[in-house]
Design a protein around this motif. Structure first.
Motif, mmCIF file in Angstrom:
data_model
loop_
_atom_site.group_PDB
_atom_site.id
_atom_site.type_symbol
_atom_site.label_atom_id
_atom_site.label_comp_id
_atom_site.label_asym_id
_atom_site.label_seq_id
_atom_site.Cartn_x
_atom_site.Cartn_y
_atom_site.Cartn_z
ATOM 1 N N LEU A 1 -20.157 27.909 -8.814
ATOM 2 C CA LEU A 1 -21.429 27.822 -8.091
ATOM 3 C C LEU A 1 -21.557 26.551 -7.272
ATOM 4 O O LEU A 1 -22.653 26.044 -7.059
ATOM 5 N N ARG A 2 -20.436 26.072 -6.763
ATOM 6 C CA ARG A 2 -20.463 24.848 -5.946
ATOM 7 C C ARG A 2 -20.591 25.199 -4.467
ATOM 8 O O ARG A 2 -20.095 26.232 -4.013
ATOM 9 N N PRO A 3 -21.215 24.297 -3.701
ATOM 10 C CA PRO A 3 -21.236 24.486 -2.245
ATOM 11 C C PRO A 3 -19.816 24.469 -1.685
ATOM 12 O O PRO A 3 -18.939 23.770 -2.203
ATOM 13 N N LEU A 4 -19.588 25.241 -0.673
ATOM 14 C CA LEU A 4 -18.300 25.270 0.008
ATOM 15 C C LEU A 4 -18.319 24.181 1.064
ATOM 16 O O LEU A 4 -19.195 24.149 1.922
ATOM 17 N N GLU A 5 -17.367 23.285 0.987
ATOM 18 C CA GLU A 5 -17.354 22.156 1.937
ATOM 19 C C GLU A 5 -16.198 22.274 2.881
ATOM 20 O O GLU A 5 -15.205 22.825 2.637
#
Length: 111
Positions: free
Chosen positions: A107-111
Motif C-alpha cells: 500500500l505504498r505510493p508509487l514513486e
C-alpha cells in the motif's frame, strides 16, 4: 493538489517458456479504477524451492495501482486491495496450467 498513485498489490507472474501465452487475454489493463500492469523481466531468483530453474520461465513484474486525489486511510486501501484480490484470483485461477504467481499487498505510493 497532485494525484497520488498508490499500489494495492505487487509481485510476480510466470509461466513456462514452452507455454505460448498472452497474459493480457486473461488479465485486463484496468478493472474499475485499478490500473493493472505486468512487464516481462529477468527472473529475480535462480530457482524455485522445488529446484526448477527460473530461467525456464517467462517472468513478469506485476503491479496493481489506483490513482487518488489524496491519500486514503490504510484501512480503506486494505479493503480495496482485498476486493481487487478476489477478482484477480478468479482471473489467475482461470489461466492455463503452469502459470504461477506470488503477489502481496503493498500500500505504498508509487514513486
Amino acid at each position: 493538489m497532485s494525484e497520488i498513485p498508490i499500489r494495492l498489490l505487487q509481485g510476480y507472474l510466470w509461466h513456462p517458456q514452452t507455454l505460448e501465452l498472452d497474459l493480457s487475454q486473461h488479465i485486463p489493463a484496468q478493472w474499475q479504477d485499478v490500473h493493472i500492469m505486468f512487464d516481462e523481466i529477468h527472473p529475480p531468483f535462480a530457482f524455485f524451492e522445488n529446484g526448477t530453474l527460473t530461467s525456464s520461465q517467462n517472468f513478469y513484474q506485476f503491479t496493481a495501482l489506483v490513482i487518488f486525489p489524496q491519500r486514503p486511510s490504510d484501512q480503506d486501501l486494505h479493503a480495496r486491495a482485498e476486493v481487487f484480490s478476489e477478482t484477480l484470483n478468479t482471473w489467475l485461477e482461470a489461466t492455463p496450467a503452469g502459470v504461477g504467481w506470488q503477489l502481496w499487498e503493498d500500500l505504498r505510493p508509487l514513486e
